[in-house]
Design a protein around this motif. Structure first.
Motif, PDB file in Angstrom:
ATOM      1  N   GLU A   1       2.413  -1.593  -2.512  1.00  0.00           N
ATOM      2  CA  GLU A   1       3.647  -1.725  -3.584  1.00  0.00           C
ATOM      3  C   GLU A   1       5.012  -1.064  -2.921  1.00  0.00           C
ATOM      4  O   GLU A   1       6.193  -1.486  -3.215  1.00  0.00           O
ATOM      5  CB  GLU A   1       3.448  -1.272  -4.859  1.00  0.00           C
ATOM      6  N   SER A   2       4.784   0.004  -2.290  1.00  0.00           N
ATOM      7  CA  SER A   2       6.061   0.842  -1.929  1.00  0.00           C
ATOM      8  C   SER A   2       6.596   0.314  -0.416  1.00  0.00           C
ATOM      9  O   SER A   2       7.434   0.892   0.002  1.00  0.00           O
ATOM     10  CB  SER A   2       5.653   2.247  -1.604  1.00  0.00           C
TER      11      SER A   2
ATOM     12  N   GLN B   1      -5.266  -1.132  -6.323  1.00  0.00           N
ATOM     13  CA  GLN B   1      -5.146   0.167  -5.575  1.00  0.00           C
ATOM     14  C   GLN B   1      -3.967   0.001  -4.958  1.00  0.00           C
ATOM     15  O   GLN B   1      -3.875   0.457  -3.670  1.00  0.00           O
ATOM     16  CB  GLN B   1      -6.308   0.138  -4.684  1.00  0.00           C
ATOM     17  N   GLY B   2      -3.059  -0.201  -5.590  1.00  0.00           N
ATOM     18  CA  GLY B   2      -1.538  -0.022  -5.181  1.00  0.00           C
ATOM     19  C   GLY B   2      -1.124  -1.217  -4.144  1.00  0.00           C
ATOM     20  O   GLY B   2      -0.137  -0.941  -3.558  1.00  0.00           O
TER      21      GLY B   2
ATOM     22  N   LEU C   1       6.600   2.208   5.604  1.00  0.00           N
ATOM     23  CA  LEU C   1       6.400   2.715   4.461  1.00  0.00           C
ATOM     24  C   LEU C   1       6.965   3.933   4.450  1.00  0.00           C
ATOM     25  O   LEU C   1       7.043   4.780   5.371  1.00  0.00           O
ATOM     26  CB  LEU C   1       4.800   3.195   4.316  1.00  0.00           C
ATOM     27  N   PRO C   2       7.616   4.620   3.253  1.00  0.00           N
ATOM     28  CA  PRO C   2       8.558   5.392   3.111  1.00  0.00           C
ATOM     29  C   PRO C   2       7.749   7.111   2.978  1.00  0.00           C
ATOM     30  O   PRO C   2       6.743   6.973   2.124  1.00  0.00           O
ATOM     31  CB  PRO C   2       9.544   5.115   1.994  1.00  0.00           C
ATOM     32  N   ILE C   3       8.180   8.071   3.690  1.00  0.00           N
ATOM     33  CA  ILE C   3       7.819   9.320   3.314  1.00  0.00           C
ATOM     34  C   ILE C   3       8.865  10.373   3.147  1.00  0.00           C
ATOM     35  O   ILE C   3       9.876  10.198   4.103  1.00  0.00           O
ATOM     36  CB  ILE C   3       6.719   9.953   4.601  1.00  0.00           C
ATOM     37  N   GLN C   4       9.057  11.038   2.024  1.00  0.00           N
ATOM     38  CA  GLN C   4       9.983  11.850   1.912  1.00  0.00           C
ATOM     39  C   GLN C   4       9.850  13.113   2.342  1.00  0.00           C
ATOM     40  O   GLN C   4       8.915  13.677   2.154  1.00  0.00           O
ATOM     41  CB  GLN C   4      10.412  11.668   0.274  1.00  0.00           C
TER      42      GLN C   4
END
Length: 315
Positions: free
Chosen positions: A30-31, A55-56, A69-72
């Motif tokens: 989803e992200s 499961q997302g 996919l983003p990682i902050q």
């Protein structure tokens, strides 16, 4: 790869999902952002006819989809630091750099990450730099193929939704040692290194000349690249009293002399004059209060003060 020299940033992991089933569906978190397919039919629920979500992930009808996919990444606390200009106004200085940071995986996928530090981004040479520790463990060296860039790295994995906190630490030490003795210009030109300066200092007679030579060596546990070391000249009040300043190591170039806002006169030693964390410089100057020019100025000031006292003091 997550660059630890940043303050706050979003990094992206590139993924690709595919299927060989001509009527199959592929799962996309989803992200996900920056999808290579702008529109594709989603798998829907047999009961509600809404997009099927598990499961997302959503499921898209496509043979292949690429996405990010983003990682902050966020700095929580930072102390110390490595400046681009260092005033070496003591015999030795120690700089401790510490940063606590937080990494968030907002996705429904487990991701492998590589924490990286490029020493040159902090002003050091790839040949010699301070040791960096991540969570108390030394970081390893890694250089990409066919590249002169070197990274310090640590690998990690982030579970879905995990918020991970770590800290990085490094210690940089730098020191200097000075020699000073009266000398003429010819003597100054004959100095080639610290050892030659020591021999000349031992053989110099007091009162030989009103010009002085200062030879300074700087040692560090790191080789600087884009950092400039400012070395104060304690006996110099005006930058014009410096006749010549030269590096004896590295590029062996003529050095810039500058007067700071607080009145200190400094010699600027750039990174190009350091070799394996070591630099040597020599400075020829008129010592304040001892040169003929300074003495002349003192006499003029004394005469002006006497004239003023006669005119306004009635003496």
């Amino acid at each position: 790869m997550i660059d630890l020299t940043r303050d706050r940033a979003t990094f992206y992991a590139g993924l690709e999902v595919s299927t060989s089933d001509p009527s199959g569906y592929v799962p996309v978190p989803e992200s996900a952002v920056n999808m290579s397919i702008t529109s594709a039919p989603k798998l829907t629920s047999d009961y509600t006819n809404a997009p099927f979500y598990y499961q997302g992930h959503y499921w898209y009808r496509a043979d292949k989809i690429q996405f990010n996919l983003p990682i902050q990444f966020e700095t929580v606390r930072e102390s110390g630091g490595f400046s681009k200009e260092i005033l070496l106004d003591e015999d030795s200085k120690t700089f401790v750099y510490e940063k606590e940071f937080k990494v968030t995986n907002p996705t429904a996928a487990k991701l492998n990450v590589v924490y990286t530090v490029d020493p040159t981004a902090l002003g050091f040479s790839v040949l010699q730099y301070p040791q960096f520790e991540l969570d108390g463990v030394s970081m390893a060296e890694w250089s990409p193929s066919n590249s002169s860039t070197l990274y310090l790295i640590r690998t990690d994995s982030l579970d879905p939704g995990e918020i991970s906190t770590h800290w990085i630490k490094s210690t940089w030490t730098i020191s200097k040692e000075e020699l000073e003795f009266p000398a003429k210009l010819d003597d100054f030109r004959s100095i080639t290194d610290w050892t030659a300066a020591q021999r000349m200092a031992e053989n110099t007679l007091e009162g030989k000349t009103d010009t002085y030579v200062k030879v300074i060596k700087i040692d560090s546990n790191a080789d600087v690249s884009n950092v400039t070391i400012l070395v104060p000249l304690k006996d110099v009040k005006d930058e014009n009293d410096v006749i010549e300043a030269t590096a004896l190591t590295g590029a062996r170039d003529t050095l810039q002399v500058e007067k700071l806002e607080d009145g200190k006169v400094v010699v600027k030693v750039p990174g190009q004059d350091f070799v394996s964390g070591h630099a040597e410089i020599k400075v020829l100057y008129n010592k304040s209060g001892g040169s003929w020019f300074s003495q002349l100025l003192d006499k003029i000031r004394s005469l002006i003060a006497k004239i003023k006292s006669l005119i306004f003091g009635g003496g």
